[in-house]
Design a protein around this motif. Structure first.
Motif, PDB file in Angstrom:
ATOM      1  N   ASP A 178      36.810  53.648  35.136  1.00 52.66           N
ATOM      2  CA  ASP A 178      37.029  53.577  36.584  1.00 52.66           C
ATOM      3  C   ASP A 178      38.406  54.136  36.953  1.00 52.66           C
ATOM      4  O   ASP A 178      39.373  53.978  36.189  1.00 52.66           O
ATOM      5  N   PRO A 179      38.541  54.745  38.114  1.00 52.01           N
ATOM      6  CA  PRO A 179      39.847  55.262  38.552  1.00 52.01           C
ATOM      7  C   PRO A 179      40.938  54.193  38.597  1.00 52.01           C
ATOM      8  O   PRO A 179      42.088  54.456  38.220  1.00 52.01           O
ATOM      9  N   ALA A 180      40.585  52.989  39.050  1.00 54.01           N
ATOM     10  CA  ALA A 180      41.590  51.919  39.118  1.00 54.01           C
ATOM     11  C   ALA A 180      42.090  51.554  37.725  1.00 54.01           C
ATOM     12  O   ALA A 180      43.275  51.237  37.541  1.00 54.01           O
ATOM     13  N   THR A 181      41.207  51.612  36.757  1.00 52.68           N
ATOM     14  CA  THR A 181      41.598  51.341  35.377  1.00 52.68           C
ATOM     15  C   THR A 181      42.557  52.408  34.872  1.00 52.68           C
ATOM     16  O   THR A 181      43.583  52.103  34.249  1.00 52.68           O
ATOM     17  N   ALA A 182      42.242  53.657  35.158  1.00 49.67           N
ATOM     18  CA  ALA A 182      43.105  54.754  34.727  1.00 49.67           C
ATOM     19  C   ALA A 182      44.490  54.653  35.370  1.00 49.67           C
ATOM     20  O   ALA A 182      45.511  54.901  34.709  1.00 49.67           O
ATOM     21  N   ARG A 183      44.538  54.262  36.646  1.00 45.66           N
ATOM     22  CA  ARG A 183      45.834  54.145  37.332  1.00 45.66           C
ATOM     23  C   ARG A 183      46.689  53.048  36.709  1.00 45.66           C
ATOM     24  O   ARG A 183      47.881  53.248  36.440  1.00 45.66           O
ATOM     25  N   LEU A 184      46.090  51.893  36.464  1.00 45.07           N
ATOM     26  CA  LEU A 184      46.857  50.795  35.872  1.00 45.07           C
ATOM     27  C   LEU A 184      47.322  51.141  34.468  1.00 45.07           C
ATOM     28  O   LEU A 184      48.462  50.837  34.083  1.00 45.07           O
ATOM     29  N   ALA A 185      46.460  51.775  33.704  1.00 44.85           N
ATOM     30  CA  ALA A 185      46.833  52.170  32.342  1.00 44.85           C
ATOM     31  C   ALA A 185      48.029  53.120  32.363  1.00 44.85           C
ATOM     32  O   ALA A 185      48.953  52.988  31.551  1.00 44.85           O
ATOM     33  N   ALA A 186      48.029  54.074  33.313  1.00 48.69           N
ATOM     34  CA  ALA A 186      49.135  55.015  33.414  1.00 48.69           C
ATOM     35  C   ALA A 186      50.419  54.330  33.875  1.00 48.69           C
ATOM     36  O   ALA A 186      51.503  54.595  33.348  1.00 48.69           O
ATOM     37  N   GLU A 187      50.292  53.439  34.867  1.00 51.39           N
ATOM     38  CA  GLU A 187      51.459  52.730  35.394  1.00 51.39           C
ATOM     39  C   GLU A 187      52.124  51.857  34.339  1.00 51.39           C
ATOM     40  O   GLU A 187      53.353  51.761  34.277  1.00 51.39           O
ATOM     41  N   ARG A 188      51.306  51.210  33.508  1.00 52.54           N
ATOM     42  CA  ARG A 188      51.825  50.243  32.531  1.00 52.54           C
ATOM     43  C   ARG A 188      51.983  50.839  31.133  1.00 52.54           C
ATOM     44  O   ARG A 188      52.485  50.163  30.243  1.00 52.54           O
ATOM     45  N   SER A 189      51.545  52.072  30.938  1.00 46.63           N
ATOM     46  CA  SER A 189      51.565  52.708  29.607  1.00 46.63           C
ATOM     47  C   SER A 189      50.815  51.850  28.584  1.00 46.63           C
ATOM     48  O   SER A 189      51.307  51.554  27.491  1.00 46.63           O
ATOM     49  N   ILE A 190      49.604  51.446  28.985  1.00 44.59           N
ATOM     50  CA  ILE A 190      48.724  50.679  28.103  1.00 44.59           C
ATOM     51  C   ILE A 190      47.391  51.404  28.002  1.00 44.59           C
ATOM     52  O   ILE A 190      47.134  52.364  28.731  1.00 44.59           O
ATOM     53  N   THR A 191      46.553  50.960  27.097  1.00 43.76           N
ATOM     54  CA  THR A 191      45.237  51.592  26.956  1.00 43.76           C
ATOM     55  C   THR A 191      44.351  51.246  28.146  1.00 43.76           C
ATOM     56  O   THR A 191      44.516  50.205  28.787  1.00 43.76           O
ATOM     57  N   ARG A 192      43.406  52.116  28.428  1.00 43.72           N
ATOM     58  CA  ARG A 192      42.446  51.835  29.502  1.00 43.72           C
ATOM     59  C   ARG A 192      41.605  50.612  29.175  1.00 43.72           C
ATOM     60  O   ARG A 192      41.228  49.856  30.078  1.00 43.72           O
ATOM     61  N   ALA A 193      41.307  50.404  27.904  1.00 40.87           N
ATOM     62  CA  ALA A 193      40.515  49.231  27.523  1.00 40.87           C
ATOM     63  C   ALA A 193      41.237  47.948  27.891  1.00 40.87           C
ATOM     64  O   ALA A 193      40.616  47.001  28.399  1.00 40.87           O
ATOM     65  N   LEU A 194      42.538  47.900  27.652  1.00 38.42           N
ATOM     66  CA  LEU A 194      43.318  46.714  28.006  1.00 38.42           C
ATOM     67  C   LEU A 194      43.471  46.600  29.514  1.00 38.42           C
ATOM     68  O   LEU A 194      43.343  45.500  30.076  1.00 38.42           O
ATOM     69  N   ALA A 195      43.715  47.712  30.181  1.00 41.72           N
ATOM     70  CA  ALA A 195      43.837  47.687  31.638  1.00 41.72           C
ATOM     71  C   ALA A 195      42.561  47.185  32.297  1.00 41.72           C
ATOM     72  O   ALA A 195      42.598  46.411  33.259  1.00 41.72           O
ATOM     73  N   ALA A 196      41.424  47.608  31.782  1.00 39.06           N
ATOM     74  CA  ALA A 196      40.144  47.188  32.359  1.00 39.06           C
ATOM     75  C   ALA A 196      39.958  45.684  32.266  1.00 39.06           C
ATOM     76  O   ALA A 196      39.499  45.028  33.212  1.00 39.06           O
ATOM     77  N   VAL A 197      40.313  45.117  31.129  1.00 38.28           N
ATOM     78  CA  VAL A 197      40.203  43.667  30.955  1.00 38.28           C
ATOM     79  C   VAL A 197      41.112  42.937  31.946  1.00 38.28           C
ATOM     80  O   VAL A 197      40.708  41.954  32.579  1.00 38.28           O
ATOM     81  N   GLU A 198      42.327  43.421  32.085  1.00 39.40           N
ATOM     82  CA  GLU A 198      43.270  42.754  32.985  1.00 39.40           C
ATOM     83  C   GLU A 198      42.821  42.860  34.441  1.00 39.40           C
ATOM     84  O   GLU A 198      42.968  41.899  35.208  1.00 39.40           O
ATOM     85  N   LEU A 199      42.269  43.996  34.824  1.00 35.36           N
ATOM     86  CA  LEU A 199      41.809  44.161  36.205  1.00 35.36           C
ATOM     87  C   LEU A 199      40.648  43.242  36.548  1.00 35.36           C
ATOM     88  O   LEU A 199      40.488  42.839  37.700  1.00 35.36           O
ATOM     89  N   HIS A 200      39.833  42.914  35.571  1.00 29.42           N
ATOM     90  CA  HIS A 200      38.622  42.130  35.832  1.00 29.42           C
ATOM     91  C   HIS A 200      38.688  40.751  35.181  1.00 29.42           C
ATOM     92  O   HIS A 200      37.653  40.149  34.873  1.00 29.42           O
ATOM     93  N   ALA A 201      39.897  40.253  35.027  1.00 28.45           N
ATOM     94  CA  ALA A 201      40.109  39.001  34.307  1.00 28.45           C
ATOM     95  C   ALA A 201      39.266  37.847  34.845  1.00 28.45           C
ATOM     96  O   ALA A 201      38.593  37.136  34.081  1.00 28.45           O
ATOM     97  N   GLU A 202      39.270  37.666  36.151  1.00 27.76           N
ATOM     98  CA  GLU A 202      38.577  36.500  36.720  1.00 27.76           C
ATOM     99  C   GLU A 202      37.068  36.575  36.506  1.00 27.76           C
ATOM    100  O   GLU A 202      36.400  35.542  36.418  1.00 27.76           O
ATOM    101  N   ARG A 203      36.541  37.776  36.400  1.00 29.92           N
ATOM    102  CA  ARG A 203      35.097  37.931  36.219  1.00 29.92           C
ATOM    103  C   ARG A 203      34.661  37.597  34.790  1.00 29.92           C
ATOM    104  O   ARG A 203      33.470  37.444  34.529  1.00 29.92           O
TER     105      ARG A 203
END
Length: 217
Positions: A112-137
């Protein structure tokens, strides 16, 4: 040279014969490690890999299979760390538990684009960013990891720090970096899990694990 191929078997008959051979070839010591419910999963993984050696590394919490089944019956979210898992899951099998299961309902936000943006902002993997973005789910979800160890580790970190608890975590990442460590991290929690200790794993094994759980129904 004569090839003794079984030409007249249907697909379901081939699968049934494969399971019969797995049941026959697994040693009593290997079978004794698993309950009847767990064996459905274990032999499905052997069927996927043709490797009896993985049985020595396969680990379940006592309530893992039943927790997975209960989550399926209530139509819990299925989160995957790769589109290969999403594509491999059998929607008809899932819909026997709940009509809400469709391919689109399986969450795989790694691209997802939001995942890619967070990964770039935080210099983390997209897999980790995706988990953090959807934590509550992830609370009450079935979490399937067959590719990215930091997706698994990130979920465990959320569980420990924020109390987010998937109904079942399938920890099957594969590789050489963070893989063993992420699985050990999972096994230190109180979460219900199924994992394959060591470096082996992969998206097909995560799919096979959930299909093996389904076979208990």
């Amino acid at each position: 040279m004569e090839h003794r191929l079984l030409w007249d078997l249907t697909g379901p008959e081939i699968e049934a014969e494969s399971f019969r051979r797995i049941d026959a070839e697994a040693s009593p010591e290997q079978r004794a490690r698993f309950t009847a419910a767990e064996w459905h999963v274990a032999r499905r993984l052997v069927h996927t890999t043709a490797d009896f050696g993985i049985l020595d590394f396969l680990k379940f919490t006592p309530g893992a299979v039943e927790s997975g089944l209960a989550a399926l019956r209530r139509g819990a979210l299925i989160y995957t760390d790769s589109n290969m898992i999403k594509s491999g899951l059998s929607v008809p099998k899932l819909q026997k538990f709940h009509p809400g299961y469709t391919r689109d309902a399986i969450l795989c936000p790694v691209a997802d684009p939001a995942t890619a943006r967070l990964a770039a902002e935080r210099s983390i993997t997209r897999a980790l960013a995706a988990v953090e973005l959807h934590a509550e789910r992830l609370d009450g979800a079935i979490f399937l990891c067959g590719n990215a160890p930091l997706a698994l580790a990130g979920m465990v970190k959320l569980a420990l720090e924020r109390g987010i608890r998937p109904a079942l975590a399938v920890g099957m990442p594969v590789g050489f970096v963070n893989v063993v460590e992420s699985k050990e991290y999972l096994m230190e929690t109180g979460l219900e899990y199924i994992t394959l200790a060591g470096r082996r794993g992969g998206s097909p094994l995560a799919v096979a694990t959930l299909h093996g759980i389904i076979e208990n129904a």
